[in-house]
Design an enzyme around this catalytic site. Sequence first.
Site, PDB file in Angstrom:
ATOM      1  N   SER A  12       0.814  -1.219   0.000  1.00 27.53           N
ATOM      2  CA  SER A  12       0.000   0.000   0.000  1.00 27.53           C
ATOM      3  C   SER A  12       0.846   1.267   0.000  1.00 27.53           C
ATOM      4  CB  SER A  12      -0.971  -0.016   1.174  1.00 27.53           C
ATOM      5  OG  SER A  12      -0.299  -0.308   2.368  1.00 27.53           O
ATOM      6  N   LEU A  14       3.736   4.141   0.984  1.00 27.76           N
ATOM      7  CA  LEU A  14       4.123   4.755   2.257  1.00 27.76           C
ATOM      8  C   LEU A  14       2.904   5.395   2.927  1.00 27.76           C
ATOM      9  CD1 LEU A  14       7.603   6.364   1.463  1.00 27.76           C
ATOM     10  CD2 LEU A  14       7.099   4.212   2.604  1.00 27.76           C
ATOM     11  N   HIS A  15       1.988   4.547   3.428  1.00 29.93           N
ATOM     12  CA  HIS A  15       0.863   5.061   4.199  1.00 29.93           C
ATOM     13  C   HIS A  15       1.344   5.293   5.640  1.00 29.93           C
ATOM     14  CE1 HIS A  15      -0.063   1.214   6.250  1.00 29.93           C
ATOM     15  NE2 HIS A  15       0.398   0.676   5.136  1.00 29.93           N
ATOM     16  N   LEU A  16       0.444   5.553   6.547  1.00 22.42           N
ATOM     17  CA  LEU A  16       0.821   6.041   7.879  1.00 22.42           C
ATOM     18  C   LEU A  16       1.801   5.151   8.647  1.00 22.42           C
ATOM     19  CD1 LEU A  16       0.511   8.324   9.836  1.00 22.42           C
ATOM     20  CD2 LEU A  16      -1.495   7.208  10.778  1.00 22.42           C
TER      21      LEU A  16
END
Length: 87
Positions: A12, A14-16
């Site tokens: 996904s 560099l999400h949180l």
Amino acid sequence: MVSQKITITNPSGLHLRPAGNLCNEALKYKSLITFSFDGGTANAKSVLSVLGACVKCGDEIELVCEGADEQEAMKALVGAISSGLGE
């Protein structure tokens, strides 16, 4: 100054969570740590800056470390990114 291109492998991007892990790793070093992506530059020590870069899976970033511990920082960050940033 040292720089290296690396491909983001997280499904996904560099999400949180991986952005936070990248920042935590970068904060361990005194060097200025940034990365270039899609014509912009992000501060790897700032979660908001990393999230704002909108890096997706398969995207290539150019990691740049500049400072007293730049070699160690580059090695650690490349290792962390290669291993999936905790995912």
